[in-house]
Write an enzyme that holds these catalytic residues in place. Structure first.
Site, short mmCIF file in Angstrom:
data_model
loop_
_atom_site.label_atom_id
_atom_site.label_comp_id
_atom_site.label_asym_id
_atom_site.label_seq_id
_atom_site.Cartn_x
_atom_site.Cartn_y
_atom_site.Cartn_z
N ARG A 103 48.81 41.58 46.45
CA ARG A 103 48.13 41.09 45.24
C ARG A 103 49.11 40.15 44.55
O ARG A 103 50.14 40.59 44.01
CB ARG A 103 47.76 42.27 44.34
CG ARG A 103 47.04 41.90 43.04
CD ARG A 103 46.68 43.16 42.29
NE ARG A 103 46.21 42.90 40.94
CZ ARG A 103 44.93 42.75 40.61
NH1 ARG A 103 44.01 42.82 41.54
NH2 ARG A 103 44.59 42.54 39.35
N HIS A 130 39.28 36.51 45.77
CA HIS A 130 39.27 37.95 45.48
C HIS A 130 38.26 38.61 46.43
O HIS A 130 37.23 39.14 46.00
CB HIS A 130 38.88 38.18 44.03
CG HIS A 130 39.34 39.50 43.47
ND1 HIS A 130 39.85 40.51 44.26
CD2 HIS A 130 39.33 39.99 42.19
CE1 HIS A 130 40.17 41.54 43.49
NE2 HIS A 130 39.86 41.25 42.24
N GLN A 133 37.03 42.46 45.98
CA GLN A 133 36.14 42.67 44.83
C GLN A 133 34.73 42.20 45.15
O GLN A 133 33.74 42.88 44.84
CB GLN A 133 36.68 41.92 43.61
CG GLN A 133 35.77 42.00 42.40
CD GLN A 133 35.66 43.41 41.87
OE1 GLN A 133 36.65 44.02 41.50
NE2 GLN A 133 34.44 43.96 41.81
N ASP A 222 33.22 37.10 34.32
CA ASP A 222 34.61 37.53 34.44
C ASP A 222 35.34 37.03 33.19
O ASP A 222 34.83 36.18 32.44
CB ASP A 222 35.23 36.94 35.72
CG ASP A 222 36.62 37.49 36.02
OD1 ASP A 222 36.99 38.52 35.44
OD2 ASP A 222 37.34 36.87 36.83
N CYS A 262 33.91 42.37 37.15
CA CYS A 262 34.97 42.96 37.97
C CYS A 262 35.98 43.76 37.16
O CYS A 262 36.80 44.47 37.74
CB CYS A 262 35.66 41.88 38.80
SG CYS A 262 36.53 40.63 37.82
N ARG A 290 34.79 49.42 45.08
CA ARG A 290 36.04 48.87 45.58
C ARG A 290 36.67 49.84 46.57
O ARG A 290 37.20 49.44 47.62
CB ARG A 290 37.03 48.62 44.42
CG ARG A 290 36.74 47.44 43.53
CD ARG A 290 37.03 46.11 44.21
NE ARG A 290 38.43 45.98 44.60
CZ ARG A 290 39.41 45.59 43.79
NH1 ARG A 290 39.17 45.31 42.53
NH2 ARG A 290 40.64 45.47 44.24
#
Length: 304
Positions: A103, A130, A133, A222, A262, A290
């Site tokens: 990450r 991502h 996600q 987001d 998310c 997830r």
């Protein structure tokens, strides 16, 4: 599937569906107490150069449920943070572990890590992509609406890693995708080129949120200022004025439309508190998924 999961652009439509089908099986097994320790004795190295709640917990718990073990590595307590070349890190971890999740900020770092690693590399998040996600998002949408193909997905906000991955994942699964973002905040040009080259599902980029969400089955948003953009926060609040997913905006979507976020969410900015709470069940189901989507990815990549 390929050796790694670096971005959804690398996957075929069938690859994505295979992951979602496997994720459904993983979720069923976990909910019904069925043994699914398919990665017993295997180890995942987790490299974190960005803060995390959901990514760390879901990968660590997921490896435990699969019978394996996860190692947390941060820049504060490893040589990664002291400038060890990524290619050396890749070659060392390949001799200790069975997979790597990273990450970080730059997509190039993930690509370079995978180029030198002899074991699978999973992108836990970069500024460009991502994928984990969005696999969870697609899983949640399919659970609730029973299909993906033919649905309309709308994204309202910054053309960031979430927008990039939603465009690719949605189109590859046969969804029409409409994105609303202010001038100067467009999705990555590589993603726009992919979208323009798609035949079948429709893609739209607009400056008008109401146009994007019109007749949408799913509306996604987001945060407006992601990690590393804190100094831009005040400017972004001004630039994204009118882009809040609130009840007035949702009235343009289909009745009963889904809302996805998310997390973490800034109520009163990209989403109103009323809309968030009205759709909290599906948002937190998305967060739970997830775990199941990533277990599917780890199993498919690391089972050999």
């Amino acid at each position: 599937m390929q050796k790694d999961l670096l971005k959804l652009l690398d996957l075929s439509s069938q690859d994505i569906l295979d992951i979602l089908d496997t994720a459904d099986q993983m979720k069923y097994s976990q909910k019904h107490g069925l043994d699914h320790a398919y990665l017993r004795g295997k180890t995942l190295a987790m490299i974190f150069e960005k803060n995390s709640t959901r990514t760390r917990v879901s990968f660590e718990v997921g490896m435990y449920q699969l019978g394996g073990h996860a190692l947390f590595l941060s820049g504060k307590d490893s040589q990664i943070g002291r400038g060890e070349p990524v290619e050396d890190t890749a070659r060392v971890l390949s001799r200790y572990c069975d997979g790597i999740m990273i990450r970080t900020f730059a997509q190039q770092e993930v690509e370079e890590l995978a180029r030198h690693a002899a074991i699978p590399v999973i992108n836990g998040l970069t500024d460009f992509s991502h994928p984990c996600q969005v696999l969870a998002d697609l899983m949640t949408i399919r659970e609730r609406l029973t299909r993906l193909e033919g649905l309309k997905l709308a994204f309202v906000g910054d053309g960031n890693n979430m927008a990039n991955s939603l465009i690719v994942g949605g189109l590859k699964c046969g969804m029409d995708v409409s994105v609303a973002c202010p001038e100067g905040y467009d999705p990555d040009e590589r993603v726009l080129a992919f979208a323009r080259g798609m035949s079948g599902p429709r893609f739209e980029l607009t400056r008008t949120p109401a146009q994007a969400v019109r007749e949408a089955d799913v509306v996604v948003t987001d945060v407006w200022a992601s990690m590393g953009q804190e100094e831009e926060r005040q400017q972004r609040l001004r630039d994204f004025s009118g882009y809040c997913v609130d009840e007035a905006l949702l009235s343009q979507a289909k009745p009963g439309c889904m809302v996805q976020h998310c997390l973490p969410a800034h109520r009163g900015e990209e989403i109103s508190a009323q809309v968030f709470e009205a759709h909290a069940q599906e948002i937190f189901e998305e967060a739970e998924n997830r775990l199941h989507a990533q277990k599917a990815v780890m199993y498919l990549l690391m089972k050999g």
